[in-house]
Design a protein around this motif. Structure first.
Motif, PDB file in Angstrom:
ATOM      1  N   LEU A 130       3.193  -0.687   4.255  1.00 60.96           N
ATOM      2  CA  LEU A 130       2.528   0.598   4.019  1.00 60.96           C
ATOM      3  C   LEU A 130       3.591   1.690   4.046  1.00 60.96           C
ATOM      4  O   LEU A 130       4.299   1.861   5.034  1.00 60.96           O
ATOM      5  CB  LEU A 130       1.468   0.860   5.087  1.00 60.96           C
ATOM      6  CG  LEU A 130       0.801   2.239   5.090  1.00 60.96           C
ATOM      7  CD1 LEU A 130       0.089   2.505   3.769  1.00 60.96           C
ATOM      8  CD2 LEU A 130      -0.182   2.358   6.259  1.00 60.96           C
ATOM      9  N   ARG A 131       3.683   2.431   2.942  1.00 55.90           N
ATOM     10  CA  ARG A 131       4.631   3.539   2.913  1.00 55.90           C
ATOM     11  C   ARG A 131       3.994   4.755   2.230  1.00 55.90           C
ATOM     12  O   ARG A 131       3.010   4.618   1.487  1.00 55.90           O
ATOM     13  CB  ARG A 131       5.932   3.151   2.203  1.00 55.90           C
ATOM     14  CG  ARG A 131       5.856   3.070   0.697  1.00 55.90           C
ATOM     15  CD  ARG A 131       7.240   2.803   0.092  1.00 55.90           C
ATOM     16  NE  ARG A 131       7.274   3.033  -1.342  1.00 55.90           N
ATOM     17  CZ  ARG A 131       7.037   2.125  -2.254  1.00 55.90           C
ATOM     18  NH1 ARG A 131       6.717   0.894  -1.894  1.00 55.90           N
ATOM     19  NH2 ARG A 131       7.113   2.419  -3.539  1.00 55.90           N
ATOM     20  N   PHE A 132       4.576   5.902   2.478  1.00 58.67           N
ATOM     21  CA  PHE A 132       4.036   7.164   1.952  1.00 58.67           C
ATOM     22  C   PHE A 132       5.124   7.887   1.169  1.00 58.67           C
ATOM     23  O   PHE A 132       6.290   7.927   1.579  1.00 58.67           O
ATOM     24  CB  PHE A 132       3.523   8.030   3.101  1.00 58.67           C
ATOM     25  CG  PHE A 132       2.392   7.394   3.849  1.00 58.67           C
ATOM     26  CD1 PHE A 132       1.073   7.616   3.476  1.00 58.67           C
ATOM     27  CD2 PHE A 132       2.641   6.523   4.907  1.00 58.67           C
ATOM     28  CE1 PHE A 132       0.029   7.005   4.145  1.00 58.67           C
ATOM     29  CE2 PHE A 132       1.601   5.913   5.585  1.00 58.67           C
ATOM     30  CZ  PHE A 132       0.291   6.151   5.204  1.00 58.67           C
ATOM     31  N   GLU A 133       4.709   8.446   0.012  1.00 57.81           N
ATOM     32  CA  GLU A 133       5.654   9.114  -0.874  1.00 57.81           C
ATOM     33  C   GLU A 133       5.169  10.517  -1.214  1.00 57.81           C
ATOM     34  O   GLU A 133       3.958  10.780  -1.257  1.00 57.81           O
ATOM     35  CB  GLU A 133       5.834   8.318  -2.175  1.00 57.81           C
ATOM     36  CG  GLU A 133       6.452   6.946  -1.988  1.00 57.81           C
ATOM     37  CD  GLU A 133       6.665   6.225  -3.307  1.00 57.81           C
ATOM     38  OE1 GLU A 133       6.428   6.847  -4.370  1.00 57.81           O
ATOM     39  OE2 GLU A 133       7.048   5.038  -3.280  1.00 57.81           O
ATOM     40  N   LEU A 134       6.139  11.390  -1.500  1.00 60.23           N
ATOM     41  CA  LEU A 134       5.840  12.756  -1.916  1.00 60.23           C
ATOM     42  C   LEU A 134       5.601  12.758  -3.422  1.00 60.23           C
ATOM     43  O   LEU A 134       6.418  12.251  -4.183  1.00 60.23           O
ATOM     44  CB  LEU A 134       7.027  13.670  -1.573  1.00 60.23           C
ATOM     45  CG  LEU A 134       6.800  15.177  -1.679  1.00 60.23           C
ATOM     46  CD1 LEU A 134       5.803  15.644  -0.631  1.00 60.23           C
ATOM     47  CD2 LEU A 134       8.134  15.901  -1.511  1.00 60.23           C
ATOM     48  N   GLY A 135       4.465  13.297  -3.858  1.00 66.42           N
ATOM     49  CA  GLY A 135       4.201  13.328  -5.297  1.00 66.42           C
ATOM     50  C   GLY A 135       2.851  13.923  -5.625  1.00 66.42           C
ATOM     51  O   GLY A 135       1.977  14.058  -4.770  1.00 66.42           O
ATOM     52  N   ASP A 136       2.704  14.292  -6.899  1.00 66.91           N
ATOM     53  CA  ASP A 136       1.485  14.910  -7.411  1.00 66.91           C
ATOM     54  C   ASP A 136       0.672  13.854  -8.150  1.00 66.91           C
ATOM     55  O   ASP A 136       1.229  13.032  -8.895  1.00 66.91           O
ATOM     56  CB  ASP A 136       1.869  16.051  -8.368  1.00 66.91           C
ATOM     57  CG  ASP A 136       0.680  16.924  -8.747  1.00 66.91           C
ATOM     58  OD1 ASP A 136      -0.464  16.506  -8.485  1.00 66.91           O
ATOM     59  OD2 ASP A 136       0.902  18.002  -9.300  1.00 66.91           O
ATOM     60  N   ILE A 137      -0.624  13.875  -7.961  1.00 62.61           N
ATOM     61  CA  ILE A 137      -1.501  12.939  -8.668  1.00 62.61           C
ATOM     62  C   ILE A 137      -1.318  13.083 -10.177  1.00 62.61           C
ATOM     63  O   ILE A 137      -1.286  12.112 -10.920  1.00 62.61           O
ATOM     64  CB  ILE A 137      -2.976  13.183  -8.284  1.00 62.61           C
ATOM     65  CG1 ILE A 137      -3.204  12.785  -6.828  1.00 62.61           C
ATOM     66  CG2 ILE A 137      -3.918  12.413  -9.193  1.00 62.61           C
ATOM     67  CD1 ILE A 137      -4.573  13.147  -6.307  1.00 62.61           C
ATOM     68  N   ASN A 138      -1.206  14.334 -10.630  1.00 61.03           N
ATOM     69  CA  ASN A 138      -1.007  14.614 -12.047  1.00 61.03           C
ATOM     70  C   ASN A 138       0.443  14.299 -12.423  1.00 61.03           C
ATOM     71  O   ASN A 138       1.373  14.967 -11.998  1.00 61.03           O
ATOM     72  CB  ASN A 138      -1.317  16.087 -12.322  1.00 61.03           C
ATOM     73  CG  ASN A 138      -1.125  16.438 -13.787  1.00 61.03           C
ATOM     74  OD1 ASN A 138      -0.972  15.565 -14.627  1.00 61.03           O
ATOM     75  ND2 ASN A 138      -1.143  17.724 -14.078  1.00 61.03           N
ATOM     76  N   MET A 166       0.850  -1.195   0.000  1.00 57.82           N
ATOM     77  CA  MET A 166       0.000   0.000   0.000  1.00 57.82           C
ATOM     78  C   MET A 166       0.886   1.245   0.000  1.00 57.82           C
ATOM     79  O   MET A 166       1.800   1.372   0.826  1.00 57.82           O
ATOM     80  CB  MET A 166      -0.916  -0.027   1.225  1.00 57.82           C
ATOM     81  CG  MET A 166      -2.167   0.781   1.104  1.00 57.82           C
ATOM     82  SD  MET A 166      -3.328   0.265   2.424  1.00 57.82           S
ATOM     83  CE  MET A 166      -4.675   1.398   2.123  1.00 57.82           C
ATOM     84  N   ILE A 167       0.602   2.163  -0.931  1.00 60.37           N
ATOM     85  CA  ILE A 167       1.378   3.394  -1.056  1.00 60.37           C
ATOM     86  C   ILE A 167       0.443   4.593  -0.965  1.00 60.37           C
ATOM     87  O   ILE A 167      -0.545   4.674  -1.705  1.00 60.37           O
ATOM     88  CB  ILE A 167       2.141   3.443  -2.396  1.00 60.37           C
ATOM     89  CG1 ILE A 167       3.071   2.241  -2.532  1.00 60.37           C
ATOM     90  CG2 ILE A 167       2.936   4.750  -2.519  1.00 60.37           C
ATOM     91  CD1 ILE A 167       3.657   2.077  -3.919  1.00 60.37           C
ATOM     92  N   GLY A 168       0.759   5.519  -0.064  1.00 67.68           N
ATOM     93  CA  GLY A 168       0.010   6.764   0.043  1.00 67.68           C
ATOM     94  C   GLY A 168       0.796   7.890  -0.600  1.00 67.68           C
ATOM     95  O   GLY A 168       2.016   7.974  -0.453  1.00 67.68           O
ATOM     96  N   LEU A 169       0.109   8.767  -1.316  1.00 70.13           N
ATOM     97  CA  LEU A 169       0.762   9.857  -2.046  1.00 70.13           C
ATOM     98  C   LEU A 169       0.185  11.193  -1.607  1.00 70.13           C
ATOM     99  O   LEU A 169      -1.031  11.357  -1.527  1.00 70.13           O
ATOM    100  CB  LEU A 169       0.534   9.662  -3.546  1.00 70.13           C
ATOM    101  CG  LEU A 169       1.280  10.607  -4.500  1.00 70.13           C
ATOM    102  CD1 LEU A 169       2.741  10.214  -4.576  1.00 70.13           C
ATOM    103  CD2 LEU A 169       0.648  10.562  -5.890  1.00 70.13           C
ATOM    104  N   CYS A 210       3.318  10.411   8.449  1.00 69.12           N
ATOM    105  CA  CYS A 210       2.607   9.163   8.144  1.00 69.12           C
ATOM    106  C   CYS A 210       3.557   7.972   8.121  1.00 69.12           C
ATOM    107  O   CYS A 210       3.216   6.888   8.595  1.00 69.12           O
ATOM    108  CB  CYS A 210       1.881   9.294   6.812  1.00 69.12           C
ATOM    109  SG  CYS A 210       0.447  10.383   6.870  1.00 69.12           S
ATOM    110  N   ASN A 211       4.759   8.165   7.570  1.00 68.10           N
ATOM    111  CA  ASN A 211       5.742   7.076   7.579  1.00 68.10           C
ATOM    112  C   ASN A 211       6.170   6.723   8.995  1.00 68.10           C
ATOM    113  O   ASN A 211       6.368   5.545   9.329  1.00 68.10           O
ATOM    114  CB  ASN A 211       6.959   7.454   6.729  1.00 68.10           C
ATOM    115  CG  ASN A 211       6.730   7.207   5.245  1.00 68.10           C
ATOM    116  OD1 ASN A 211       6.129   6.213   4.857  1.00 68.10           O
ATOM    117  ND2 ASN A 211       7.209   8.122   4.404  1.00 68.10           N
ATOM    118  N   ASP A 212       6.294   7.731   9.844  1.00 64.62           N
ATOM    119  CA  ASP A 212       6.638   7.483  11.256  1.00 64.62           C
ATOM    120  C   ASP A 212       5.532   6.690  11.956  1.00 64.62           C
ATOM    121  O   ASP A 212       5.804   5.760  12.734  1.00 64.62           O
ATOM    122  CB  ASP A 212       6.856   8.810  11.991  1.00 64.62           C
ATOM    123  CG  ASP A 212       8.151   9.509  11.556  1.00 64.62           C
ATOM    124  OD1 ASP A 212       9.007   8.834  10.948  1.00 64.62           O
ATOM    125  OD2 ASP A 212       8.280  10.721  11.819  1.00 64.62           O
TER     126      ASP A 212
END
Length: 387
Positions: free
Chosen positions: A232-240, A207-210, A220-222
């Motif tokens: 479960l990990r979270f990444e910095l990024g734009d949907i577009n 599962m990846i959250g953006l 969120c990663n903490d």
């Protein structure tokens, strides 16, 4: 007032199964009637309060020990009648125009009413007694896994969202799933869903959250590490413009604002995603474009145009998904009294007939022509020759 307090004290000395306050003193009083019903959940008793207007009903849950306080709060200024039932007694309280209080009571067997009130609560997927850390951190569960009374509506909303996903997931025996959550924000619902997939469904998920905010991603990663949510990990990024080269089974968007929802749906389609769960938010695009000579009644009043435009936005999205081979539904997952942002798009890859696809696209083209729309999702798909 003392006479009223004395009568309410006498009534609440018994365990009240149901109580109804009615007969409002003037038309300006907001609620036509107010019901109190004794409920039980996981051996804990409370009162469910239902407040009725002409068109809506509002709910809240209160602890048993504040029943008397709540009754007096509602009845002292605004209502002239109260009816109440315990197991053995029926009460009828009336207040005259001059403020005199009359309390009638009679012995009666109300045990059937009691049994009805104590019917087993809905069998939620996220049950009380489970130690679900995100729900504890949200203040919805106590540390022991009990629902906090004031958060019961939120508890039901989260379960409703999980149920909508579960209805689709249980159609197949999935062993593993890759899930992308666009615009995850603080992600409490993302954490809840990870718990659902891993602990309840026993599915191996990645599962990846953006999101666009670095501080949110770090936090969120903490939290994921603290919960030991390994996949479960979270990444910095734009949907577009977000790029992902592996298979994607589920795309979720929760309150992705305005056309961000369209870019998320576009990516999901390009990845040939199996399932899409999207809660749109702040649909401004159609509202700013909407023009029609023959149907100007829909653009004449700002609030009507805004609401109709939002509904049309989601209808176009649903039809475009259907045209591209998704069985698509628009579902209400939150009562409109709690939030107007209560539509969820659920889409799953399916065998959609050619006739149904063509009809869906024709309906979109007709709406575009009628109201001068220029939909983002439509244009993205057209650029790729998908429509």
């Amino acid at each position: 007032m003392e006479e009223l307090k004395k009568s309410v004290n006498e009534i609440t000395e018994q365990e009240i199964i149901k109580l109804v306050i009615s007969n409002k003193k003037n038309k300006d009083v907001e609620y036509n009637k107010i019901n109190f019903t004794l409920k039980e959940n996981n051996k804990k008793q409370y009162y469910q309060v239902e407040k009725y207007t002409d068109k809506q009903v509002f709910h809240e849950n209160i602890d048993m020990d504040i029943l008397k306080e709540k009754i007096l709060e509602y009845i002292k200024e605004d209502y002239k009648q109260l009816s109440a039932w315990s197991n053995t007694t029926t009460f009828d309280l009336k207040i005259s125009k001059k403020g005199k209080v009359f309390l009638g009571k009679k012995k009666s067997d109300n045990t059937k009413l009691a049994n009805k009130s104590h019917n087993k609560e809905k069998n939620y997927i996220l049950k009380e007694g489970m130690i679900i850390e995100p729900l504890i951190d949200l203040g919805i569960f106590t540390k022991e896994g009990n629902v906090v009374s004031s958060k019961y509506d939120k508890y039901k909303q989260i379960n409703r969202f999980v149920e909508i996903i579960d209805d689709e997931i249980k159609k197949n025996e999935y062993k593993e799933l890759t899930i992308l959550d666009f615009g995850c924000g603080k992600s409490y619902l993302t954490f809840v869903l990870y718990y659902y997939f891993v602990e309840i469904k026993k599915i191996n998920v990645k599962m990846i959250g953006l999101d666009l905010k670095p501080d949110v991603i770090k936090k969120c990663n903490d939290i994921a590490k603290r919960y030991n949510y390994e996949n479960l990990r979270f990444e910095l990024g734009d949907i577009n413009g977000f790029k992902y080269n592996n298979k994607v089974d589920i795309v979720m968007t929760l309150h992705a604002c305005d056309t961000a929802t369209d870019y998320a749906l576009y990516n999901a389609i390009k990845w040939n995603t199996k399932m899409i769960f999207s809660v749109p938010c702040c649909q401004h695009e159609f509202n700013s474009q909407m023009k029609s000579d023959s149907l100007s009644i829909l653009t004449k009043y700002g609030i009507v145009q805004e609401r109709v435009a939002a509904l049309m936005t989601d209808a176009v999205r649903a039809n475009l998904l259907e045209y591209l081979g998704y069985k698509t539904q628009l579902l209400e997952f939150i009562d409109i009294s709690h939030s107007p942002k209560n539509i969820l798009i659920r889409a799953a890859k399916a065998n959609v007939s050619k006739e149904r696809k063509e009809k869906a696209l024709n309906e979109v083209n007709s709406l575009i022509e009628k109201f001068n729309f220029n939909p983002t999702l439509f244009n993205l798909l057209k650029q790729d020759n998908l429509i």
